[in-house]
Every structure is written in C-alpha cells, then in structure tokens.
Design a protein around this motif. Structure first.
Motif, PDB file in Angstrom:
ATOM      1  N   UNK A 372      39.416  43.493  32.971  1.00 29.54           N
ATOM      2  CA  UNK A 372      39.618  43.642  31.374  1.00 29.54           C
ATOM      3  C   UNK A 372      38.258  43.381  30.925  1.00 29.54           C
ATOM      4  N   UNK A 373      37.944  44.208  29.982  1.00 27.42           N
ATOM      5  CA  UNK A 373      36.329  44.140  29.346  1.00 27.42           C
ATOM      6  C   UNK A 373      36.879  43.661  27.890  1.00 27.42           C
ATOM      7  N   UNK A 374      36.254  42.391  27.478  1.00 23.36           N
ATOM      8  CA  UNK A 374      36.340  41.759  26.348  1.00 23.36           C
ATOM      9  C   UNK A 374      35.896  42.758  24.896  1.00 23.36           C
ATOM     10  N   UNK A 433      45.654  41.333  37.562  1.00 20.22           N
ATOM     11  CA  UNK A 433      45.268  42.226  36.292  1.00 20.22           C
ATOM     12  C   UNK A 433      45.856  41.553  35.057  1.00 20.22           C
ATOM     13  N   UNK A 434      47.086  41.266  34.941  1.00 12.41           N
ATOM     14  CA  UNK A 434      47.782  40.769  33.611  1.00 12.41           C
ATOM     15  C   UNK A 434      47.321  39.384  33.293  1.00 12.41           C
ATOM     16  N   UNK A 435      47.226  38.449  34.493  1.00 13.75           N
ATOM     17  CA  UNK A 435      46.626  37.162  34.126  1.00 13.75           C
ATOM     18  C   UNK A 435      45.207  37.233  33.448  1.00 13.75           C
ATOM     19  N   UNK A 436      44.224  38.397  33.936  1.00 13.80           N
ATOM     20  CA  UNK A 436      42.855  38.356  33.390  1.00 13.80           C
ATOM     21  C   UNK A 436      43.018  39.018  31.938  1.00 13.80           C
ATOM     22  N   UNK A 487      45.583  38.003  45.617  1.00 17.30           N
ATOM     23  CA  UNK A 487      46.755  37.435  45.228  1.00 17.30           C
ATOM     24  C   UNK A 487      46.862  37.496  43.893  1.00 17.30           C
ATOM     25  N   UNK A 488      48.104  37.483  43.334  1.00 17.15           N
ATOM     26  CA  UNK A 488      48.465  37.338  41.991  1.00 17.15           C
ATOM     27  C   UNK A 488      49.976  38.138  41.800  1.00 17.15           C
TER      28      UNK A 488
END
Length: 570
Positions: A372-374, A433-436, A487-488
């Motif tokens: 993910x790019x802010x 991914x979703x956590x990030x 992991x995730x």
C-alpha cells in the motif's frame, strides 16, 4: 510591491538548516502547463476573497468557497478543482484517518457534492500549494541554460550561485530549490496582508501565522538534521530573531529581514536524492551472479540518516539501472519510504511493505508489485511497465504501453504524453496486505481504477477509452500470484472485482478444472501418463522461454529459493 533588493548572505549564529520539502513538489505538483489563470495575481486575489468570506474562507477555506473560485473565477473544471483539493490533503496530512476515509468515500456517494462543501483546507497552505503548480510552467533546465527567468520580478546573485552549484546534475530537487529561491518574494507576498503597513517595504510585517504557513514548503532544523522543528519556532528563537526580523513585542517579522534570512539559510535538502547518492548506504538486495554479463544495478538508502520522528517524506530508497534482475523484499527499511525506481529494465520488483510514495522513471519492460502506497505512485517516461498497487493516487505522464492494476480511492491522473495505457482492477494479494492497507488508510471498498482524469482533454461519463488509455478487456484479465510465503491473514483479493472481471476469472478456473479432469480421465495407464506429463513439461518450458517468463521464474528461484525474505530489522 516593489522587488526586494538583494541582501548580503549572513548565516544565523546557531546551527540552522533550512531546505525545500522535495516531496511536496514531486508528488504535490501536476506536471505539464498549469491553467493560465492559476498565476500569482489571481491567487493573490483568492487570499483576499477568502478573508472577506469570514470563517468560511479563513483561516481554513471550505471546499465550497474554493469550488466557486476555481470554477467561476479561474475557469477550472469541477473535477480539476476537486483533484487539487484532494491532492493537497493527500500530501499535507491534515486529516485524521477517519476524515481521510470519509474524503475517499465522497468520491462514490451520490450526495457527495453536498458533503464535499463542508471539507476544509488551511487557506494559506492551500494557496502555496496552488502557486507551486507554476513549477512546470517553463522548463527549469532551459531557464538555467539561457538565463531566462519567470516571472522576471528579481534577478538574484543567490540564484546565479545556485545555478553554478546545481548545473552538474539536473535533479528534480535542484529545480525545486531554484524555484523557491527565485519565487521567494512571490511566496512571501501571498502570505502577508498589504494593509499591515502604510509605509514602504521596510515597514511591512509578516505575522507568525504567515511564517507557519511557509513551513509547509520549507523545513527547518537546529540540531544537525536529527529532528525537524516548526519553521516559525526556529525563526522566533532569541539568538535568531535579529536575523529573521522577529519583534517579540508585536509578534511579527519584518518582511525584508525575514526574506534575507530565508535566502541566507536555504540550502539543498539533506534528505534529497543527491544527498542519498552521496551519503547513503548501499543495500545488498540484488543477487550476485558472477556469470551474468549485465551491469549490476545499484540500490541505496538514506534510512540510517533519518530519525524515526521525521521518516515521512524524508526516507528515500533509490533503485537505479537494475537490469534482468529481481528485487523482492518486505522490510523495515522499505516502510514509509519514498521509492525511486530509475532507468531499470527487464526486471521484477516485489516491494511488499507499506510505502510513503513511489516514482518509476525512464524504465522499460519491468513489473512492479507494491505494498500500500500512502500518497501516490508516479510513472514517468516509461514503456512496457506493469504496476500492481493499492495506492492513494496513480499519476502517469509521457509513458506508453503500460499496464496498471489498481486499487485506488482517487481517480488516476493521466498527463500529456500518455499512449495506450491499460487500466485494470487490482488483481493480487499477499498475507499481510489488508493489515498494511489499514495502516496506510487505503480502503478496499472504494476503487476508482476505471475513472481516470485526462489532463487537457474533456472526459465524459460513459467513455471507456481514448487514444491515451483503455480498459483491459475482461477476457485478458488474470489473477497475479505472488510466489512467496509470508505470515498474515489475507487470503484473497481484498476489493470486490467488477462482475465482468470476476466472471472472466471464474471461466478460467472452470476451464482449468475441465482440462485437468480430461487429462486424468484420458491417461489411466501409468506409462502413458508419464509420457504425457513429459510432453506437457517440454511444451511448458518452450512457452516460458518464448514469452520471457522463464527469466522471472529463474530469478525467483535464485533470489529466495521459493520463500520470501522478510527482514523487519532493516
């Protein structure tokens, strides 16, 4: 106001460093010629107009006021007016996570026009944001060579010195520094009230609020760049007040002295690309292949020079001239960094960490898979580049035959020079991914991948292609598999795919199952099954070689032996 005379350059008595915030110019300005009415005179009138509107216009301007100015006074389209307002908030970081999510959802709600009216931006900072769009009005390179200046309000010996110092490399940060140094008079004039003095130039004052707003453009440090202090607080320090023109009694700055102090102390950014190249640390993220005749690329960072409190907008990783290689990483070094991928070709990049911003410049035949790019991903001067990213915004300029698989809550921005850019929905996932995405406040529920704004053209609702872009046909849509173990908890593409693309994937899965069943049913004999598997393997290897995918698979095996290297310590 008459142009300022050029003061003598005198350094402040303390260890003061001032520099231009490069991220604001790189990701906050829209390349290409700005609207002709978006110039100094009209922006100056905007400040007065906002102040006359009371609390609706100053010190924070409501979107309704900006929309009226942009559409009725400056003749901008409503979509461009919102794009500027939205992009300002992406870079300024004024919004809380909840407010940012609300702003993104305004892009899809039917009553968004009503809700948008309530959104606000810091008036003076937004004014500066609009003014620096002039950065791309002329070629900074040509002006340095010919000596032509715009606007011709001053000629500065400091500018001449800057030319001599920066002529070796035409880096973007040199253009940013030169722009601010040359237009400092305009930038400061926009911040002051002309009625603050009835006398001459020497009597005009700037208040603390004006200097605080200039801190949106200019960073300040007094401890060797270990931390960044608010610009107005540095300028008000007792040991600096004599140079900055601060008057403790009136709580104002003498304009002429403040101007002189800025010019005397502004320098190249200690966290810019040139500083990263000169003082950065080389990263050993590329596999060493002694048999390869290809020149090995370089990857470096200034991360070890940037303290944790000032990472955003200052930590940089530069990847240059990477050819026929793979870079695969999920690393603490990557987190919140500005990634610059420059002059790379025939390579694969898996950068699966939460990132601040990414620029991909002058690259050919590369695939870039991003976490993910802010703020934004920018693609410039590229050809045959594939980008797969959840990001605040995607911006593309002077690029052709590029494929973009996006999860973005803002409309992609296609600038002049784009040709045959393919747009498609985001098509991959990995366990973290979703956590990030939650950390970067990129919602999965809003995806405007198929609604680009094309600069300089008239977009109409319902159009799905133009000479510069087209939507990827659903039959050509494939899910991209990230071939690493992590992991995730994410186990599927986090966003809802449009029905046509989901159906295309379902058809492919069904065809594969039918093919597999047919193979199993027709090859009951063990010897025939072995011969068939050998034939399939042979043809598959031939297909890999013909398409070029064999290099990617070999790189994956060579790089991580099938397992993703995640280094949270670096």
């Amino acid at each position: 106001m008459a142009p300022l005379g050029e003061p003598e350059r005198q350094k402040s008595p303390s260890n003061v460093t001032l520099w231009v915030k490069g991220e604001l110019f790189t990701f906050g300005t829209v390349s290409g010629t700005p609207h002709p009415r978006l110039g100094f005179s009209n922006i100056r009138k905007m400040v007065a107009y906002c102040k006359n509107k009371g609390s609706q216009g100053f010190p924070h301007v409501q979107y309704a006021i900006w929309k009226h100015i942009a559409c009725n006074k400056l003749q901008l389209s409503e979509e461009i007016a919102w794009m500027y307002f939205e992009q300002y908030h992406m870079i300024a970081g004024e919004l809380s996570s909840a407010e940012r999510i609300e702003m993104f959802h305004l892009n899809t709600q039917s009553d968004r026009s009503i809700i948008r009216q309530k959104m606000k931006a810091n008036t003076l900072q937004f004014v500066l944001f609009l003014y620096i769009q002039q950065l791309h009005k002329i070629s900074m390179k040509s002006s340095l060579v010919t000596g032509d200046e715009w606007p011709s309000r001053t000629r500065s010996p400091d500018l001449e010195a800057a030319r001599a110092a920066t002529s070796g490399k035409n880096l973007d940060e040199n253009a940013h520094f030169t722009f601010v140094l040359h237009h400092l008079n305009d930038l400061m004039e926009l911040m002051i009230d002309p009625s603050s003095s009835s006398g001459g130039l020497s009597e005009i004052n700037a208040n603390i609020e004006a200097v605080r707003a200039l801190g949106f453009l200019i960073a300040a440090s007094i401890d060797g760049n270990r931390s960044i202090q608010p610009l107005e607080e540095v300028a008000m320090r007792p040991e600096i007040a004599a140079q900055s023109g601060f008057n403790e009694g009136t709580k104002t700055f003498l304009f002429k002295a403040l101007h002189s102090w800025f010019r005397s102390n502004l320098s190249q950014s200690p966290f810019g690309i040139s500083s990263c190249i000169a003082n950065g640390k080389r990263l050993s993220w590329l596999p060493i292949d002694s048999t390869s005749a290809v020149k090995r690329g370089k990857i470096g960072t200034n991360g070890h020079l940037v303290s944790k409190d000032i990472v955003k907008g200052n930590k940089i990783i530069v990847m240059t001239q990477v050819g026929k290689q793979m870079v695969a990483r999920s690393s603490g070094t990557l987190e919140q960094a500005y990634i610059k991928i420059h002059r790379c070709q025939f390579s694969y990049f898996y950068l699966l960490s939460p990132l601040r911003s990414v620029s991909i410049e002058k690259c050919k035949n590369i695939t870039v898979v991003l976490g993910p790019v802010d703020v934004a991903v920018m693609v410039s001067g590229c050809e045959h580049v594939t980008v797969i990213a959840p990001c605040g915004r995607m911006v593309v300029s002077n690029s052709s035959l590029c494929s973009l698989y996006l999860l973005t809550p803002c409309r992609p921005l296609l600038l002049p020079g784009c040709e045959a850019v393919s747009l498609a929905p985001y098509n991959t996932f990995y366990p973290k991914l979703e956590e990030q995405m939650r950390r970067m406040v990129i919602p999965a529920s809003v995806n405007l991948w198929d609604q680009p704004i094309v600069a300089g053209s008239h977009e109409h609702h319902g159009e799905h292609s133009s000479p510069s872009w087209f939507l990827l046909p659903p039959p050509d849509f494939l899910q991209f598999i990230i071939p690493f173990e992590m992991e995730g908890s994410t186990t599927a593409i986090p966003c809802t795919l449009p029905s046509a693309y989901k159906k295309a994937l379902d058809v492919r899965k069904k065809e594969y199952k039918l093919w597999l069943k047919s193979v199993n049913d027709s090859t009951q004999d063990a010897e025939k099954k072995q011969a068939f598997q050998t034939l399939v393997e042979q043809q598959f290897q031939e297909w890999l070689s013909e398409t070029g995918y064999k290099k990617e698979i070999d790189a994956i095996v060579q790089h991580v032996d099938g397992k993703f290297k995640s280094d949270a310590r670096r």
